[in-house]
Design an enzyme around this catalytic site. Structure first.
Site, short mmCIF file in Angstrom:
data_model
loop_
_atom_site.label_atom_id
_atom_site.label_comp_id
_atom_site.label_asym_id
_atom_site.label_seq_id
_atom_site.Cartn_x
_atom_site.Cartn_y
_atom_site.Cartn_z
N CYS A 79 0.77 -1.12 0.13
CA CYS A 79 0.10 -0.03 0.01
C CYS A 79 0.97 1.28 -0.07
O CYS A 79 1.31 1.72 -1.03
CB CYS A 79 -0.99 -0.08 1.40
N HIS A 186 -3.19 -5.23 1.57
CA HIS A 186 -2.71 -5.49 2.92
C HIS A 186 -2.66 -6.96 3.50
O HIS A 186 -3.73 -7.58 4.14
CB HIS A 186 -3.33 -4.45 4.29
N GLU A 188 -1.05 -8.60 5.52
CA GLU A 188 -0.76 -8.84 6.92
C GLU A 188 -1.98 -8.57 7.86
O GLU A 188 -1.66 -8.77 9.09
CB GLU A 188 0.28 -7.72 7.31
N1 GLN Z 1 -3.63 6.50 0.99
C1 GLN Z 1 -2.47 6.08 1.74
C2 GLN Z 1 -1.04 6.77 1.06
O1 GLN Z 1 -1.39 7.67 0.37
C3 GLN Z 1 -1.83 4.42 1.69
C4 GLN Z 1 -3.03 4.05 2.34
C5 GLN Z 1 -2.50 2.38 2.84
O2 GLN Z 1 -1.34 2.56 3.15
N2 GLN Z 1 -3.42 1.94 3.72
O3 GLN Z 1 0.13 6.80 1.54
#
Ligand code: GLN
Length: 204
Positions: A79, A186, A188
């Site tokens: 992410c 994610h 995890e």
């Molecule tokens: N929206 C977040 C960002 O721009 C990422 C979200 C996440 O890691 N769950 O970094």
């Protein structure tokens, strides 16, 4: 046993440490350059990429981490971690720093603001058996991928997200380029260790 670091400036660090240990790796948190120097691989957790970028500068980790990644250290970003690894970010902050390693353009918060998170089942190349239950939280998607980037998973047609489903369908959400792995979701958070196991296999 190889030592895998989890970048611990911000985000869901503990969940990654647990998942890596359950895969038979030794996992340690990384906050300082000396700690980075001691690991064989690193995980960049989810969180907020703009905040993490700022903290990487403050903790004097930006350049050493860039160098290790460029030098071939196995790296997995989830992410926000995927965003940090991208060559270019759309809808990022102007001062957001990139670690590089992945020849992709990602769009931040790509799935829309109405629905912050959703889950879907993904077929992931290299992960045999049942589909992976993928949790997306204000996630990016890959908008453009270079020739050396292997797309491991894309958003299925039937997925209902905050964005219009037509725009989301087919977008890459798991990619690999040599020693760098990234997922927009994610793993995890689900107890399914197969993505961490895939990363573990990228280590010698
Ligand atoms: N929206 C977040 C960002 O721009 C990422 C979200 C996440 O890691 N769950 O970094």
């Amino acid at each position: 046993v190889p030592v895998i670091g989890v970048l611990a400036l911000q985000g869901d660090v503990r969940e990654h440490v647990r998942a890596l240990e359950a895969c038979g790796a030794r996992a340690v948190t990384v906050r300082r350059p000396v700690e980075l120097a001691a690991v064989d691989a690193i995980v960049l957790p989810g969180g907020e990429s703009t905040t993490m970028s700022r903290l990487l500068v403050t903790f004097e980790l930006l350049d050493p981490l860039r160098a290790r990644i460029a030098d071939g250290m196995p790296t997995y970003g989830s992410c926000a971690g995927m965003i940090l690894l991208a060559r270019e970010v759309l809808d990022g902050r102007p001062d957001q720093e990139q670690l590089g390693g992945l020849d992709v353009v990602v769009r931040r918060n790509a799935f829309g603001r109405q629905v912050d998170s959703f889950e879907t089942d993904l077929d992931v190349t290299g992960v045999p058996g049942d589909p992976v239950r993928a949790v997306f939280i204000r996630a990016p998607w890959v908008e453009k991928a270079g020739d050396d980037v292997e797309v491991l998973a894309t958003v299925p047609d039937h997925t209902v997200t905050g964005a219009d489903t037509g725009a989301a369908a087919g977008r890459p959400v798991a990619v690999r380029q040599g020693h760098v792995l990234a997922t927009a979701f994610h793993p995890e958070l689900t107890g399914d260790l197969r993505i961490h196991a895939l990363f573990r296999k990228m280590l010698p």
